[in-house]
Design an enzyme around this catalytic site. Structure first.
Site, PDB file in Angstrom:
ATOM      1  N   LYS A   1      13.113  -7.119 -17.544  1.00 16.55           N
ATOM      2  CA  LYS A   1      14.121  -6.216 -18.087  1.00 16.55           C
ATOM      3  C   LYS A   1      14.569  -6.624 -19.478  1.00 16.55           C
ATOM      4  O   LYS A   1      14.521  -7.795 -19.846  1.00 16.55           O
ATOM      5  CB  LYS A   1      15.315  -6.102 -17.150  1.00 16.55           C
ATOM      6  CG  LYS A   1      15.590  -7.299 -16.287  1.00 16.55           C
ATOM      7  CD  LYS A   1      16.651  -6.962 -15.243  1.00 16.55           C
ATOM      8  CE  LYS A   1      16.475  -7.844 -14.023  1.00 16.55           C
ATOM      9  NZ  LYS A   1      17.482  -7.737 -13.034  1.00 16.55           N
TER      10      LYS A   1
ATOM     11  N   LEU B   1      13.204   0.914  -9.505  1.00  9.83           N
ATOM     12  CA  LEU B   1      12.354   0.446 -10.599  1.00  9.83           C
ATOM     13  C   LEU B   1      10.986   1.097 -10.516  1.00  9.83           C
ATOM     14  O   LEU B   1      10.467   1.333  -9.425  1.00  9.83           O
ATOM     15  CB  LEU B   1      12.170  -1.066 -10.512  1.00  9.83           C
ATOM     16  CG  LEU B   1      13.369  -1.952 -10.826  1.00  9.83           C
ATOM     17  CD1 LEU B   1      13.054  -3.400 -10.468  1.00  9.83           C
ATOM     18  CD2 LEU B   1      13.728  -1.846 -12.302  1.00  9.83           C
TER      19      LEU B   1
ATOM     20  N   GLU C   1      20.890  -8.573  -4.624  1.00  5.95           N
ATOM     21  CA  GLU C   1      19.976  -8.358  -3.500  1.00  5.95           C
ATOM     22  C   GLU C   1      20.423  -9.240  -2.332  1.00  5.95           C
ATOM     23  O   GLU C   1      20.604 -10.444  -2.494  1.00  5.95           O
ATOM     24  CB  GLU C   1      18.555  -8.749  -3.938  1.00  5.95           C
ATOM     25  CG  GLU C   1      17.466  -8.280  -3.010  1.00  5.95           C
ATOM     26  CD  GLU C   1      17.035  -6.839  -3.280  1.00  5.95           C
ATOM     27  OE1 GLU C   1      17.663  -6.151  -4.122  1.00  5.95           O
ATOM     28  OE2 GLU C   1      16.077  -6.397  -2.617  1.00  5.95           O
TER      29      GLU C   1
ATOM     30  N   ARG D   1      22.416   0.767  -1.613  1.00  3.96           N
ATOM     31  CA  ARG D   1      21.921   1.683  -2.636  1.00  3.96           C
ATOM     32  C   ARG D   1      21.988   3.139  -2.165  1.00  3.96           C
ATOM     33  O   ARG D   1      22.298   4.030  -2.936  1.00  3.96           O
ATOM     34  CB  ARG D   1      20.472   1.331  -3.000  1.00  3.96           C
ATOM     35  CG  ARG D   1      20.035   1.846  -4.341  1.00  3.96           C
ATOM     36  CD  ARG D   1      18.602   1.423  -4.645  1.00  3.96           C
ATOM     37  NE  ARG D   1      17.675   2.336  -4.026  1.00  3.96           N
ATOM     38  CZ  ARG D   1      17.288   3.476  -4.584  1.00  3.96           C
ATOM     39  NH1 ARG D   1      17.713   3.813  -5.776  1.00  3.96           N
ATOM     40  NH2 ARG D   1      16.455   4.270  -3.950  1.00  3.96           N
TER      41      ARG D   1
ATOM     42  N   LYS E   1      11.302 -10.790  -7.919  1.00  2.00           N
ATOM     43  CA  LYS E   1      11.760  -9.587  -7.224  1.00  2.00           C
ATOM     44  C   LYS E   1      11.947  -9.997  -5.769  1.00  2.00           C
ATOM     45  O   LYS E   1      10.974 -10.159  -5.029  1.00  2.00           O
ATOM     46  CB  LYS E   1      10.731  -8.470  -7.357  1.00  2.00           C
ATOM     47  CG  LYS E   1      11.196  -7.138  -6.800  1.00  2.00           C
ATOM     48  CD  LYS E   1      10.239  -6.039  -7.220  1.00  2.00           C
ATOM     49  CE  LYS E   1      10.743  -4.651  -6.878  1.00  2.00           C
ATOM     50  NZ  LYS E   1      11.190  -4.454  -5.533  1.00  2.00           N
TER      51      LYS E   1
ATOM     52  N   GLU F   1       0.834  -1.214   0.000  1.00  2.00           N
ATOM     53  CA  GLU F   1       0.000   0.000   0.000  1.00  2.00           C
ATOM     54  C   GLU F   1       0.861   1.253   0.000  1.00  2.00           C
ATOM     55  O   GLU F   1       0.533   2.251  -0.638  1.00  2.00           O
ATOM     56  CB  GLU F   1      -0.922   0.003   1.229  1.00  2.00           C
ATOM     57  CG  GLU F   1      -1.993  -1.053   1.149  1.00  2.00           C
ATOM     58  CD  GLU F   1      -2.589  -1.370   2.515  1.00  2.00           C
ATOM     59  OE1 GLU F   1      -3.807  -1.297   2.632  1.00  2.00           O
ATOM     60  OE2 GLU F   1      -1.817  -1.671   3.445  1.00  2.00           O
TER      61      GLU F   1
ATOM     62  N   GLU G   1      12.491 -12.062 -13.816  1.00  2.00           N
ATOM     63  CA  GLU G   1      13.095 -12.638 -12.605  1.00  2.00           C
ATOM     64  C   GLU G   1      12.192 -12.398 -11.404  1.00  2.00           C
ATOM     65  O   GLU G   1      11.414 -11.449 -11.402  1.00  2.00           O
ATOM     66  CB  GLU G   1      14.434 -11.944 -12.304  1.00  2.00           C
ATOM     67  CG  GLU G   1      15.547 -12.308 -13.239  1.00  2.00           C
ATOM     68  CD  GLU G   1      16.768 -11.420 -13.022  1.00  2.00           C
ATOM     69  OE1 GLU G   1      16.675 -10.409 -12.286  1.00  2.00           O
ATOM     70  OE2 GLU G   1      17.812 -11.748 -13.605  1.00  2.00           O
TER      71      GLU G   1
HETATM   72  S1  IVH Z   1      16.974  -5.014 -11.267  1.00  2.00           S
HETATM   73  C1  IVH Z   1      17.953  -0.566 -12.598  1.00  2.00           C
HETATM   74  N1  IVH Z   1      16.233  -7.378 -10.447  1.00  2.00           N
HETATM   75  O1  IVH Z   1      14.110  -4.098  -6.436  1.00  2.00           O
HETATM   76  C2  IVH Z   1      17.148  -1.634 -11.978  1.00  2.00           C
HETATM   77  N2  IVH Z   1      16.051  -5.568  -8.938  1.00  2.00           N
HETATM   78  O2  IVH Z   1      12.424  -1.689  -6.666  1.00  2.00           O
HETATM   79  C3  IVH Z   1      17.954  -2.587 -11.219  1.00  2.00           C
HETATM   80  N3  IVH Z   1      15.217  -6.201  -6.717  1.00  2.00           N
HETATM   81  O3  IVH Z   1      16.604  -1.673  -5.963  1.00  2.00           O
HETATM   82  C4  IVH Z   1      17.148  -3.512 -10.432  1.00  2.00           C
HETATM   83  N4  IVH Z   1      14.998  -8.350  -7.134  1.00  2.00           N
HETATM   84  O4  IVH Z   1      16.796  -3.894  -4.701  1.00  2.00           O
HETATM   85  C5  IVH Z   1      16.356  -6.070 -10.131  1.00  2.00           C
HETATM   86  N5  IVH Z   1      15.631  -9.534  -9.854  1.00  2.00           N
HETATM   87  C6  IVH Z   1      15.782  -8.259  -9.542  1.00  2.00           C
HETATM   88  C7  IVH Z   1      15.459  -7.769  -8.263  1.00  2.00           C
HETATM   89  C8  IVH Z   1      15.589  -6.405  -7.990  1.00  2.00           C
HETATM   90  C9  IVH Z   1      14.862  -7.392  -6.232  1.00  2.00           C
HETATM   91  C10 IVH Z   1      15.153  -4.930  -5.966  1.00  2.00           C
HETATM   92  C11 IVH Z   1      16.378  -4.075  -6.032  1.00  2.00           C
HETATM   93  C12 IVH Z   1      15.946  -2.746  -6.569  1.00  2.00           C
HETATM   94  C13 IVH Z   1      14.497  -2.755  -6.230  1.00  2.00           C
HETATM   95  C14 IVH Z   1      13.726  -1.811  -7.112  1.00  2.00           C
END
Ligand code: IVH
Length: 674
Positions: A284, A80, A168, A133, A112, A35, A110
């Site tokens: 992506k 993202l 991560e 980050r 998340k 939320e 992938e």
């Molecule tokens: S790619 C430029 N892949 O989600 C984008 N992020 O909300 C790079 N995260 O800061 C991120 N799993 O901490 C990517 N398979 C995944 C991910 C992932 C978790 C997290 C990451 C990022 C956040 C964005």
């Protein structure tokens, strides 16, 4: 119209800031992460469309913490953009296709993972540092704690000169549950969810505590790579796999947005079987040249998007609110629910946190409630389904209920919790069990059943009473004949000669677990000294130029909360009487670990790094400390020796730079033998 918009943006900003504060400062969120994300997205969307009403950046999500060095990312770590439904997601696909000139999309889908983003820097193939980050441009250097993750390679072959690998850090669900079981046994409040615990662990200043909690990592992204070496994410991930980084290597490339959408659906079905928490899918573009063409905003790339899975929810009836009393006397309300299936398991109870939450959400017995399991393992009550409220349901009166249950509790100043004024029977039993447990005085034969009898018969009030019972009193217990009484007397006698930390842990000071008890014993050397400790002995306070106050721990891991807990514990005359009774019973209350100071070791500071061939790190630490040396977590000019084993990383490099003597295990043993 424009006035309404301005007001709406203003309102959203305040709302977002309020929830951010509840989450970060008070650790007591009112709404779920899902939320919250939606709220922030709505605000950003409005501010993007009507920049004339936008305010300064709120800095949401910046993880900057005190006590860490900041490091710039060479390539910013973007966040993202989120999508929440199919239409949203397809709109992302349309934009992407347009930006790439209508070419067919090659996508990676992938999970998340719900953890903390980190950037790992390698120079000439050597692991140099790990940085969070932060605000995307610069983050906190957390190399110390991240180095504890064994699956991160320290050296990689045929590597580019400079490489940033993004991944991560997360906590496996089984590890989260293990730590919470320990917390429960210690009578401490449970951790809310694995994400927060992973984030908290990455930022621990206490390395010993960090070692107790196992973190994991999965790598998925590329920052700066010099010279450039990869054409696609797929190629990069294949290389990561060869280097032995943990990656997803079994996810097929998806042609076009339709296939990506199907893959998201498959992940949604699969995710409950995964050993880590997930809150969505990330989609992506595979080819790096196309990523470049699609471009970026200042916050996120146009070539990737997150699809957030809605948290699992269910409706059920709240049958009753019961009260759970912890070892330290804190009363926690618990929702007793009509059992219901949620995210693959049957849920019959949910946490209600405290009296305020019940009041705020106006939760009444008999209500139908919506419950939710997001990253949280313990379900929460989201809201009451008002249409289904029974006529006779009355507002819940917390204090009245306490009274009805005969619980004499008061609300502590500045706190949300109610605490019993005097210990209940249940508390007395749990305190005694803790006192006698393996991690405390280790009194053989004194478990749950015996503790219950001792309290019921009125033989034990405070746990220390058990030390002074006479043989005739032990004989009053069911099943206690000559032999068992004899055994108990022997157990009690051996409990008297144990290490100081055991006596400290046995006291059951809130927030003082076994590791802290050991640190306190090592520092104070006697219970007397600990008992007399003032806040100033535990915390160093600095007053800044602008009048701001910061504190620093004297003993690593003993911060403000733990320090206050200790001094407040000993300000209670009853607790001081416990210490007196322990002394009277002949319990050892001083640090009796023999130290045989070894010249060349005594007074010297050591840093341990890498894996030693035969010795564990704790063992090495013990040997050094017993010889009068000190072990520190980081290399500085005050370090005398660095003891380096296999795969020693940045600490070794730093030691070499500073010209510090480096020992291997054999070298250390030689030094200790002198
Ligand atoms: S790619 C430029 N892949 O989600 C984008 N992020 O909300 C790079 N995260 O800061 C991120 N799993 O901490 C990517 N398979 C995944 C991910 C992932 C978790 C997290 C990451 C990022 C956040 C964005």
């Amino acid at each position: 119209m424009s006035e309404d918009l301005r007001k709406e943006i203003q309102r959203l900003r305040q709302e977002v800031m309020r929830h951010e504060e509840l989450y970060r400062k008070k650790h007591d969120p009112e709404i779920s992460d899902y939320e919250f994300d939606k709220l922030v997205d709505r605000l950003h969307d409005l501010e993007r469309r009507y920049p004339q009403y936008a305010g300064p950046d709120l800095g949401i999500g910046d993880d900057k913490a005190e006590g860490f060095q900041q490091q710039d990312h060479r390539e910013p770590m973007l966040s993202l953009d989120n999508t929440y439904d199919e239409a949203d997601f397809r709109a992302f696909g349309d934009r992407l296709k347009k930006a790439l000139g209508g070419k067919n999309l090659e996508l990676i889908v992938e999970p998340k993972v719900d953890g903390v983003a980190v950037s790992l820097t390698y120079e000439k193939g050597r692991f140099i540092r790990a940085v969070t980050r932060g605000n995307g441009v610069r983050g906190d250097d957390v190399t110390h704690n991240v180095s504890l993750i064994k699956t991160i390679p320290r050296n990689i072959k045929n590597a580019p000169d400079f490489l940033e690998i993004r991944g991560e850090i997360y906590m496996e669900l089984s590890e989260f549950e293990r730590l919470n079981r320990e917390r429960e046994a210690e009578g401490e409040a449970l951790y809310a969810n694995p994400r927060n615990l992973a984030a908290g662990t990455v930022k621990l200043l206490d390395l010993e505590e960090a070692k107790r909690r196992n973190l994991s990592i999965i790598c998925y992204g590329l920052g700066t790579c010099e010279p450039p070496a990869f054409k696609s994410l797929r190629e990069f991930k294949d290389q990561l796999k060869t280097w032995k980084f943990p990656v997803w290597d079994d996810l097929p490339l998806q042609e076009g947005i339709d296939n990506a959408w199907l893959a998201i659906g498959q992940l949604d079905n699969l995710r409950r079987k995964l050993p880590y928490p997930t809150d969505g899918a990330v989609v992506k573009v595979n080819r790096l040249a196309e990523q470049e063409r699609a471009g970026y905003t200042s916050k996120f790339p146009h070539w990737a998007v997150a699809f957030k899975f809605p948290p699992d929810q269910a409706e059920t009836v709240l049958k009753a609110i019961s009260m759970q009393v912890g070892r330290t006397g804190v009363v926690t309300p618990v929702a007793e629910l009509e059992p219901v299936l949620l995210a693959g398991s049957t849920v019959a109870r949910a946490t209600l946190h405290n009296a305020d939450e019940i009041k705020r959400k106006d939760i009444r017995e008999g209500d139908t409630v919506r419950i939710q399991k997001a990253g949280e393992i313990i379900p929460q009550i989201l809201q009451v389904v008002l249409e289904k409220r029974p006529r006779e349901a009355k507002p819940f009166n917390f204090e009245k209920r306490l009274e009805e249950l005969g619980l004499d509790a008061i609300r502590l100043e500045d706190e949300a919790a109610y605490k019993l004024r005097a210990p209940s029977r249940e508390m007395k039993i749990r305190r005694l069990v803790h006192f006698a447990s393996k991690q405390c005085l280790d009194i053989d034969g004194l478990g749950d059943a015996v503790a219950e009898q001792l309290v019921s018969l009125g033989l034990v009030d405070a746990p220390v009473d058990a030390l002074q019972l006479k043989e005739s009193e032990w004989r009053m217990l069911e099943g206690f004949k000559e032999k068992s009484v004899d055994n108990m007397m022997t157990s009690l006698a051996s409990a008297k000669n144990r290490e100081l930390w055991r006596a400290i842990h046995a006291l059951g000071i809130p927030n003082v677990g076994m590791q802290t008890a050991k640190d306190l014993a090592r520092h104070f050397k006697s219970i007397d000294a600990l008992e007399e400790a003032k806040l100033d002995d535990l915390l160093i306070t600095h007053v800044g130029k602008k009048g701001g106050i910061t504190t620093e721990s004297v003993i690593s891991g003993v911060g403000i909360e733990v320090s206050k807990s200790i001094t407040s514990f000993f300000s209670d005359p009853n607790h001081r009487d416990w210490v007196k009774a322990m002394r009277k019973a002949g319990l050892n209350l001083i640090d009796n670990t023999p130290t045989t100071t070894v010249a060349g070791v005594a007074g010297k500071t050591f840093v341990l790094t890498g894996t030693l061939p035969t010795m564990g790190r704790d063992e090495a630490r013990d040997l050094i400390e017993k010889a009068g040396g000190k072990v520190s977590g980081s290399v500085s000019k005050n370090t005398d020796y660095v003891v380096a084993g296999e795969e020693a990383g940045s600490k070794l490099t730093k030691a070499q730079e500073l010209g510090i003597t480096i020992l291997d295990e054999t070298g250390l043993m030689k030094l200790l033998e002198k």
